[in-house]
Design a protein around this motif. Structure first.
Motif: not given
Length: 531
Positions: A76-85, A128-136, A155-163
């Motif tokens: 789920r964190f990877k997906i959020f990082a991918a979505k940020a890109v 696709a998810i992994d490439v977008l995560f790596l670009l982040n 944004e830097d790799p995703v932060q969610l609820s302090g994690v």
């Protein structure tokens, strides 16, 4: 008991038939020739010593590890990082990215050594998810001088609820052999998302990859690869780091230190030529005297008891006499057995310093390692170590073994470092010499432990230039040590020459007297029996 199978249903079998037909088709064969295998499954022979160094601990990247249950909670964190890109470029959604990848499934499969047991659509979504995560992750390493405003504001790799994704664990996982993603996949998505010209996009991606490698590589080495070459000539980020570390550009000129730093072995040799010659004159007498004294110790006659109490200090010379004897010449087969017995036979840092070897940092990676016999200077590349270094070095060793089995230069380098680092004191000395970067975040105990067993899973391999350097160091050490012993022994002999002459005469007279006495009387009971 039913036998295990890779198939769970008839549809899986149908998919397998389709993939087999694709693999034997002419089109696929031409693709295989263009796309060499570059992403490998690590065999147990390489990973058994420390499996956790090759198994992702936090993030699964690529089809080999993507669906491991213990790693999937981080998806789920990877997906959020991918979505940020995707949100940053604000041009396409994930479905469109996957569609752009649609015709590349065969190319992607061709890059992996182990069979990828995923349907095309599943494979493309994971990619696709992994490439977008790596670009982040990589965008934080962009050189601002080159990139300008490219990807600024992401944004830097995703932060969610302090994690937050643990930075160091992520870096280690990205650089593991099984977690690699082909560079052309990164480039393809970046070209699709960005409005910049293709040549600039390649420059930007290369800048990210080079900066990432430069920051986390265990060796300080000059970056001679252009940003464009980093993408077009290297399969993935681990391959790029390997070729930066194992630089083939050897400096033609080595830096010259102050003349006082090292002393010429040739001059020392000429100054001390008289020592072995002079010592030969007395060595025969000494050997005979020591052998006689050993026999005298076994005699149980009251007349000799006062002398026996003072023999032990003199007999200690015998061990030094043995050390002075030249080593017997080994046959090629015996040398080979000796080589396999010890990975690298070389004295540790403190032992080398004791005979006048100086350590000096050099640029140029592993291929620039050299030993100057005339000045007694050992040139080694600078090590930059942190909490990620052991995992990175182990994966570089494994990658080299899988891709360059006939040229294990990085493996040999790690074996060399394991050989010269025996203790915390050795680490301190290398730090003082600038071989281990003083900014390394590990303490001396952790660094000493890092080299322990890092290459135990790799068989010794001959690498001509580095082996030649190791042999030079060993010969220099043996020669200097022998000269030191000769000087000490010879000085001792010359200072005590009158004593040894008197002692030898006395021993000769005593032995003659005993022989005469025993010829006339039965003196067997006077000698200590040997068991």
């Amino acid at each position: 008991m039913a036998s295990q199978s890779i198939f769970n249903s008839e549809s899986d079998e149908d998919q397998w038939v389709i993939q087999i037909n694709e693999m034997v088709s002419k089109t696929h064969n031409s693709i295989l020739k263009k796309i060499p295998i570059s992403i490998f499954h690590v065999p147990k022979s390489l990973s058994s010593v420390k499996p956790e160094a090759f198994t992702p601990q936090l993030v699964a990247i690529g089809p080999y590890t993507h669906f491991r249950p213990e790693l999937y909670p981080m998806e789920r964190f990877k997906i959020f990082a991918a979505k940020a890109v995707l949100d940053h470029f604000n041009k396409h959604d994930l479905k469109q990215v996957v569609q752009e990848f649609h015709d590349t499934a065969t190319f992607i499969r061709a890059s992996y050594h182990k069979y990828v047991d995923l349907k095309d659509e599943t494979l493309l979504y994971t990619m696709a998810i992994d490439v977008l995560f790596l670009l982040n992750v990589y965008h934080n390493y962009l050189d601002k001088k080159i990139s300008g405003s490219f990807m600024v504001g992401l944004e830097d790799p995703v932060q969610l609820s302090g994690v937050k994704l643990t930075r160091n664990a992520t870096i280690r996982d990205i650089l593991m052999v099984e977690n690699q993603i082909p560079n052309y996949s990164l480039l393809k998505i970046l070209l699709f998302e960005s409005s910049e010209p293709p040549h600039l996009v390649k420059e930007y991606l290369g800048s990210m990859l080079l900066s990432f490698c430069h920051q986390h590589a265990p060796l300080k080495c000059p970056i001679t690869i252009t940003c464009s070459e980093a993408v077009s000539k290297h399969h993935h980020v681990l391959d790029l780091m390997y070729h930066l570390v194992v630089s083939h550009a050897v400096n033609t000129e080595t830096p010259i230190p102050d003349q006082g730093e090292g002393t010429s072995a040739v001059q020392k040799s000429s100054n001390s030529e008289a020592v072995p010659i002079s010592f030969k004159k007395v060595k025969g007498v000494l050997t005979w005297t020591v052998d006689s004294l050993k026999k005298l110790k076994d005699v149980n006659i009251p007349l000799v008891e006062p002398v026996k109490r003072h023999l032990d200090p003199v007999l200690q010379l015998s061990s030094q006499l043995d050390d002075l004897s030249p080593r017997p010449n080994l046959s090629e087969e015996e040398e080979e057995v000796e080589e396999t017995r010890m990975v690298v036979r070389i004295p540790c840092v403190s032992e080398l310093l004791s005979v006048g070897v100086f350590f000096q940092p050099v640029e140029g990676g592993n291929m620039a390692i050299e030993f100057d016999e005339k000045r007694g200077i050992f040139f080694l590349p600078v090590l930059k170590l942190d909490v990620n270094s052991e995992v990175i070095m182990r994966n570089l060793v494994a990658y080299e073994a899988l891709t360059q089995p006939d040229f294990l230069i990085f493996t040999r380098y790690t074996e060399l470092m394991t050989g010269i680092v025996d203790s915390v004191e050795d680490v301190k000395l290398l730090r003082e010499a600038g071989i281990i970067d003083s900014s390394s975040t590990l303490n001396v105990e952790e660094i000493a432990e890092l080299f322990d067993g890092i290459c135990k899973s790799i068989a010794p391999t001959k690498t001509h230039k580095l082996d030649e350097t190791i042999n030079k160091v060993n010969k220099y050490y043996d020669y200097k040590r022998k000269i030191d012993i000769l000087k000490v022994s010879t000085d001792y002999v010359y200072r005590s020459w009158k004593f040894f002459t008197l002692l030898a005469t006395f021993v000769l007279l005593v032995m003659t007297a005993i022989e005469t006495f025993c010829a006339a009387y039965d003196c067997h009971r006077y000698f200590i029996p040997h068991h």
